[in-house]
Design a protein around this motif. Structure first.
Motif, PDB file in Angstrom:
ATOM      1  N   SER A   1       0.755  -1.338   0.019  1.00 49.80           N
ATOM      2  CA  SER A   1      -0.012   0.007   0.064  1.00 49.80           C
ATOM      3  C   SER A   1       0.849   1.231   0.024  1.00 49.80           C
ATOM      4  CB  SER A   1      -1.106   0.035   0.898  1.00 49.80           C
ATOM      5  OG  SER A   1      -0.345  -0.356   2.430  1.00 49.80           O
TER       6      SER A   1
ATOM      7  N   TRP B   1       1.376   5.866   0.712  1.00 42.88           N
ATOM      8  CA  TRP B   1       1.455   6.472   1.965  1.00 42.88           C
ATOM      9  C   TRP B   1       0.108   7.446   2.114  1.00 42.88           C
ATOM     10  CZ3 TRP B   1       1.534  11.391   0.283  1.00 42.88           C
ATOM     11  CH2 TRP B   1       2.236  11.794  -0.627  1.00 42.88           C
TER      12      TRP B   1
ATOM     13  N   LYS C   1       2.576  -5.208   3.246  1.00 46.77           N
ATOM     14  CA  LYS C   1       3.693  -4.121   3.186  1.00 46.77           C
ATOM     15  C   LYS C   1       3.193  -2.561   3.141  1.00 46.77           C
ATOM     16  CE  LYS C   1       6.673  -2.302   0.834  1.00 46.77           C
ATOM     17  NZ  LYS C   1       6.553  -0.859   1.501  1.00 46.77           N
TER      18      LYS C   1
ATOM     19  N   ASP D   1      10.928  -0.963   2.083  1.00 45.85           N
ATOM     20  CA  ASP D   1      10.543  -0.526   0.656  1.00 45.85           C
ATOM     21  C   ASP D   1      10.985  -1.394  -0.442  1.00 45.85           C
ATOM     22  OD1 ASP D   1       9.619   1.711  -0.641  1.00 45.85           O
ATOM     23  OD2 ASP D   1      11.405   3.148  -0.652  1.00 45.85           O
TER      24      ASP D   1
ATOM     25  N   PHE E   1      -1.624  -4.228  -5.339  1.00 50.08           N
ATOM     26  CA  PHE E   1      -0.660  -3.030  -5.163  1.00 50.08           C
ATOM     27  C   PHE E   1      -1.361  -1.808  -5.454  1.00 50.08           C
ATOM     28  CE2 PHE E   1       1.977   0.075  -7.525  1.00 50.08           C
ATOM     29  CZ  PHE E   1       2.891   0.272  -6.626  1.00 50.08           C
ATOM     30  N   THR E   2      -1.193  -1.096  -4.748  1.00 52.48           N
ATOM     31  CA  THR E   2      -1.507   0.611  -4.864  1.00 52.48           C
ATOM     32  C   THR E   2      -0.402   1.189  -4.644  1.00 52.48           C
ATOM     33  OG1 THR E   2      -4.027   0.294  -3.943  1.00 52.48           O
ATOM     34  CG2 THR E   2      -3.354   2.601  -4.430  1.00 52.48           C
ATOM     35  N   GLY E   3      -0.419   2.300  -5.793  1.00 49.96           N
ATOM     36  CA  GLY E   3       0.986   2.991  -5.681  1.00 49.96           C
ATOM     37  C   GLY E   3       1.309   3.474  -6.983  1.00 49.96           C
ATOM     38  N   GLY E   4       2.552   3.904  -7.197  1.00 47.03           N
ATOM     39  CA  GLY E   4       2.783   4.923  -8.543  1.00 47.03           C
ATOM     40  C   GLY E   4       3.107   3.835  -9.749  1.00 47.03           C
TER      41      GLY E   4
ATOM     42  N   THR F   1       6.483   2.523 -10.186  1.00 48.54           N
ATOM     43  CA  THR F   1       6.782   1.121  -9.169  1.00 48.54           C
ATOM     44  C   THR F   1       5.835   0.045 -10.045  1.00 48.54           C
ATOM     45  OG1 THR F   1       6.848   2.733  -7.439  1.00 48.54           O
ATOM     46  CG2 THR F   1       6.630   0.297  -6.992  1.00 48.54           C
TER      47      THR F   1
ATOM     48  N   GLU G   1      -3.386  -0.675  -8.684  1.00 47.58           N
ATOM     49  CA  GLU G   1      -4.173   0.642  -8.661  1.00 47.58           C
ATOM     50  C   GLU G   1      -3.182   1.654  -8.421  1.00 47.58           C
ATOM     51  OE1 GLU G   1      -7.248   0.919  -8.976  1.00 47.58           O
ATOM     52  OE2 GLU G   1      -8.263  -0.811  -7.942  1.00 47.58           O
ATOM     53  N   LEU G   2      -3.263   2.360  -9.622  1.00 47.78           N
ATOM     54  CA  LEU G   2      -2.009   3.436  -9.994  1.00 47.78           C
ATOM     55  C   LEU G   2      -2.258   4.937  -9.986  1.00 47.78           C
ATOM     56  CD1 LEU G   2      -0.224   0.831 -12.695  1.00 47.78           C
ATOM     57  CD2 LEU G   2      -0.329   0.973 -10.037  1.00 47.78           C
ATOM     58  N   GLY G   3      -1.214   5.563 -10.504  1.00 46.14           N
ATOM     59  CA  GLY G   3      -1.477   6.966 -10.496  1.00 46.14           C
ATOM     60  C   GLY G   3      -2.380   7.449 -11.361  1.00 46.14           C
TER      61      GLY G   3
ATOM     62  N   CYS H   1      -5.068   9.883  -5.097  1.00 48.91           N
ATOM     63  CA  CYS H   1      -4.881   9.395  -6.362  1.00 48.91           C
ATOM     64  C   CYS H   1      -5.978   9.930  -7.442  1.00 48.91           C
ATOM     65  CB  CYS H   1      -4.985   7.797  -6.726  1.00 48.91           C
ATOM     66  SG  CYS H   1      -6.465   7.132  -5.655  1.00 48.91           S
TER      67      CYS H   1
ATOM     68  N   GLU I   1       1.364  13.560 -13.043  1.00 47.93           N
ATOM     69  CA  GLU I   1       0.629  13.744 -11.649  1.00 47.93           C
ATOM     70  C   GLU I   1       1.258  14.767 -10.666  1.00 47.93           C
ATOM     71  OE1 GLU I   1       0.684  10.191  -9.511  1.00 47.93           O
ATOM     72  OE2 GLU I   1      -1.495  10.303  -8.996  1.00 47.93           O
TER      73      GLU I   1
HETATM   74  P1  NAD Z   1       4.902   4.082  -4.780  1.00 50.23           P
HETATM   75  O1  NAD Z   1       4.958   3.431  -5.983  1.00 50.23           O
HETATM   76  O2  NAD Z   1       6.497   4.676  -4.256  1.00 50.23           O
HETATM   77  O3  NAD Z   1       4.995   3.259  -3.451  1.00 50.23           O
HETATM   78  C1  NAD Z   1       3.762   2.278  -3.092  1.00 50.23           C
HETATM   79  C2  NAD Z   1       4.328   1.269  -2.400  1.00 50.23           C
HETATM   80  O4  NAD Z   1       5.284   0.342  -3.127  1.00 50.23           O
HETATM   81  C3  NAD Z   1       4.935   1.433  -1.200  1.00 50.23           C
HETATM   82  O5  NAD Z   1       4.893   0.560  -0.122  1.00 50.23           O
HETATM   83  C4  NAD Z   1       6.476   1.214  -1.443  1.00 50.23           C
HETATM   84  O6  NAD Z   1       7.231   0.744  -0.377  1.00 50.23           O
HETATM   85  C5  NAD Z   1       6.381  -0.108  -2.347  1.00 50.23           C
HETATM   86  N1  NAD Z   1       7.396  -0.282  -3.487  1.00 50.23           N
HETATM   87  C6  NAD Z   1       8.467   0.773  -3.887  1.00 50.23           C
HETATM   88  N2  NAD Z   1       8.925  -0.001  -4.566  1.00 50.23           N
HETATM   89  C7  NAD Z   1       8.681  -1.330  -4.767  1.00 50.23           C
HETATM   90  C8  NAD Z   1       9.397  -2.406  -5.623  1.00 50.23           C
HETATM   91  N3  NAD Z   1       9.984  -2.214  -6.280  1.00 50.23           N
HETATM   92  N4  NAD Z   1       8.411  -3.635  -5.469  1.00 50.23           N
HETATM   93  C9  NAD Z   1       7.422  -3.670  -4.626  1.00 50.23           C
HETATM   94  N5  NAD Z   1       7.045  -2.563  -3.954  1.00 50.23           N
HETATM   95  C10 NAD Z   1       7.823  -1.338  -3.975  1.00 50.23           C
HETATM   96  O7  NAD Z   1       3.585   5.163  -4.263  1.00 50.23           O
HETATM   97  P2  NAD Z   1       3.671   6.265  -3.275  1.00 50.23           P
HETATM   98  O8  NAD Z   1       4.440   7.410  -3.651  1.00 50.23           O
HETATM   99  O9  NAD Z   1       3.517   5.632  -1.923  1.00 50.23           O
HETATM  100  O10 NAD Z   1       1.924   6.562  -3.597  1.00 50.23           O
HETATM  101  C11 NAD Z   1       1.841   7.674  -4.425  1.00 50.23           C
HETATM  102  C12 NAD Z   1       1.279   7.075  -5.619  1.00 50.23           C
HETATM  103  O11 NAD Z   1       0.158   6.006  -5.464  1.00 50.23           O
HETATM  104  C13 NAD Z   1       0.598   7.948  -6.534  1.00 50.23           C
HETATM  105  O12 NAD Z   1       0.989   7.699  -7.897  1.00 50.23           O
HETATM  106  C14 NAD Z   1      -1.040   7.821  -6.547  1.00 50.23           C
HETATM  107  O13 NAD Z   1      -1.688   8.238  -7.561  1.00 50.23           O
HETATM  108  C15 NAD Z   1      -1.065   6.403  -6.353  1.00 50.23           C
HETATM  109  N6  NAD Z   1      -2.292   6.033  -5.817  1.00 50.23           N
HETATM  110  C16 NAD Z   1      -3.041   5.407  -6.467  1.00 50.23           C
HETATM  111  C17 NAD Z   1      -4.408   4.746  -6.019  1.00 50.23           C
HETATM  112  C18 NAD Z   1      -5.551   4.288  -6.758  1.00 50.23           C
HETATM  113  O14 NAD Z   1      -6.379   3.520  -6.148  1.00 50.23           O
HETATM  114  N7  NAD Z   1      -5.240   4.199  -8.166  1.00 50.23           N
HETATM  115  C19 NAD Z   1      -4.497   5.087  -4.750  1.00 50.23           C
HETATM  116  C20 NAD Z   1      -3.722   5.758  -3.796  1.00 50.23           C
HETATM  117  C21 NAD Z   1      -2.604   6.165  -4.325  1.00 50.23           C
END
Ligand code: NAD
Length: 496
Positions: free
Chosen positions: A153, A155, A179, A210, A228-231, A234, A252-254, A288, A390
């Motif tokens: 997830s 932050w 994580k 991380d 996974f939710t994040g960038g 990533t 679920e991404l950016g 997001c 973004e």
């Molecule tokens: P991030 O991608 O930097 O990190 C997300 C998670 O991935 C963290 O727990 C991080 O430690 C982990 N991570 C980092 N490198 C990794 C790897 N190589 N393998 C596996 N895990 C890894 O994202 P962030 O900065 O925490 O969050 C912001 C991003 O998340 C923005 O782009 C935002 O739009 C997106 N987001 C999307 C949604 C959605 O529902 N679509 C919701 C919330 C946030």
């Protein structure tokens, strides 16, 4: 008022097979309001410990998937009650480690619990085996658990975006290794620990760190599903890491969500103006699905900008997240603050006008924390980085458009497609909405204000794969297993 100084320092550990596991090294989580203050400590889980967590989840899966759905729902409901009972404590911790104001932290718990309740109410029917008698015989369709889920997830909504995965994954009979992000690890770990206290050992495991730990979670052969939710950047690493063992994935991404104001929008509607301002600056813009670029029909553009600035100056009050007057807190971390500053400076260099919004309630606090005064950016080119990237922070560009075809093109040429919103007369807005490439489009509202956990949520194009929320968000944690019993064993078109 409860002050931040009244709060204690929190220490969380990795949680593996029902036990807290000591780590050799720990990291400090600073308070974004006052970076010299440590909110708590969290471990750097080693790759070996991550393997232990995955093996514990794989071991627990063997018996957990035999437990009836009724029992799983009872356990989850008890966990929900425990979270509700601890809500105030969780909200204060979340606010301190994240920087979001208390009302916003309460909002996060509210959405999390709403979803967990929905998942409990719907799990039984969503996962019910279907048996169909038909002209060819009988088919049984069952929704089987996938196995070990790696839940990763971000932050910005650390609790909501962890529980969005934990609840359906466990209800569907999977086990999990969670994580959270190192930028907001404490409250998510607390909530996971509360949930875990209602479940057998090994069903929920929590690791910290991380990319290093993330690589183990996404490449280990025992993990069969990644949530996974994040960038987006990533996610590309994750897809590569998972490719060796072809894992099921929800990503679920950016996003770069557009808000489109049609000619028929009433700029004198103060409630609507307040809604768009909130949809731009809630959680200091770090959502997001926040509206990240605003397009306004040229015929109403000048008046729109004037009314927007008035509404923004009324609603935006930048201050201590614990102060009930505050609507916007600091940005969560220095890295993100610099990303936003960089985009605004770049826009300025390209000739854009940058207008500061809102009032700063406490200048001393503002200077010491990761604060950014929200800004409105006018006069950008449609392809400037602040428009097409973004920003994930408290700044928003507003641009005029001339006709619907043009704005639909500008919307759809983005690599992203998470949410969007169209504002104006309902019929006009729905007609434009139908032509937008996005997972969700909201009419006359935007961002979390238009979210409904009963329906699937997710992105198209580089905003993601799969859906969370809704019945879909439960079934995404299952394998659809079809058992066919043919009526006749004749083979009609195969020669004897
Ligand atoms: P991030 O991608 O930097 O990190 C997300 C998670 O991935 C963290 O727990 C991080 O430690 C982990 N991570 C980092 N490198 C990794 C790897 N190589 N393998 C596996 N895990 C890894 O994202 P962030 O900065 O925490 O969050 C912001 C991003 O998340 C923005 O782009 C935002 O739009 C997106 N987001 C999307 C949604 C959605 O529902 N679509 C919701 C919330 C946030």
């Amino acid at each position: 008022m409860t002050t931040q100084a009244d709060q204690e320092t929190i220490i969380v550990e990795a949680f593996i097979n029902g036990q807290n596991v000591k780590s050799l090294s720990q990291l400090a989580k600073e308070n974004p309001t006052n970076p010299s203050e440590i909110v708590g400590y969290f471990p750097v889980t080693t790759r070996e410990q991550a393997v232990d967590a995955i093996e514990a989840a794989a071991g627990a899966f063997k018996t957990w998937n035999q437990i009836s759905i009724d029992e799983r729902i009872i356990m989850m409901r008890k966990a929900i009650e425990k979270i509700r009972a601890a809500e105030n404590e969780i909200v204060h911790l979340l606010s301190r480690e994240h920087g979001k104001p208390l009302y916003d932290a309460h909002g996060e718990i509210y959405v999390s619990l709403m979803w967990m309740e929905f998942a409990c109410n719907e799990a039984k029917s969503a996962l019910q085996e279907e048996i169909k008698e038909h002209e060819n015989g009988k088919t049984i369709l069952s929704y089987d658990p996938i196995g070990v889920v790696a839940a990763i997830s971000p932050w910005n909504y650390p609790i909501a975006l962890s529980t969005i995965k934990i609840a359906p994954a466990l209800l569907a009979g999977n086990t999990i290794v969670l994580k959270p992000s190192p930028y907001a690890p404490l409250a998510a770990a607390k909530v996971a620990e509360i949930i875990a206290s209602e479940f057998p050992a090994g069903v929920i495991n929590v690791v910290h760190g991380d990319a290093d730990v993330g690589v183990e979670l996404t490449s280990n052969p025992l993990v069969t599903k990644i949530a996974f939710t994040g960038g987006t950047a990533t996610a590309k690493h994750i897809i590569k890491a998972a490719s060796e063992t072809i894992k099921d994935m929800t990503l679920e991404l950016g996003g770069n969500d557009a808000a489109i104001f049609l000619e028929s929008f009433d700029v004198h509607d103060e409630r609507a103006m307040r809604r768009i301002v909130i949809s731009n600056f809630l959680t200091a813009g770090q959502i997001c699905m926040i509206a990240k670029r605003v397009y306004v029909h040229r015929s109403i553009y000048d008046e729109f900008v004037e009314k927007y600035i008035e509404a923004a100056n009324r609603w935006i009050r930048i201050g201590d997240p614990f102060d009930s007057n505050t609507t916007v807190g600091p940005v969560n971390n220095l890295k993100q603050k610099n990303v936003v500053l960089g985009l605004v400076e770049d826009a300025q260099k390209r000739g854009a006008e940058v207008i500061p919004l809102g009032q700063i309630l406490d200048q001393k606090l503002f200077d010491q924390g990761y604060y950014l005064q929200p800004t409105l950016v006018l006069g950008c080119d449609v392809h400037d980085p602040i428009v097409v990237e973004e920003q994930f922070g408290p700044t928003v560009p507003i641009l005029p458009f001339d006709d619907e075809e043009q704005v639909i093109h500008l919307h759809n040429e983005s690599i992203y497609g998470l949410t969007s919103s169209v504002w104006g007369k309902e019929a006009d807005a729905i007609s434009v909405a139908r032509q937008l490439e996005a997972g969700t489009t909201m009419i006359n509202t935007a961002a979390v204000q238009g979210l409904d956990v009963r329906f699937p949520f997710g992105g198209v194009k580089q905003s993601g794969i799969g859906r969370e929320y809704g019945v879909e968000g439960i079934r995404t944690y299952t394998e659809k297993h079809v058992i066919n019993v043919p009526k006749t064993l004749d083979l009609p078109y195969i020669p004897e």
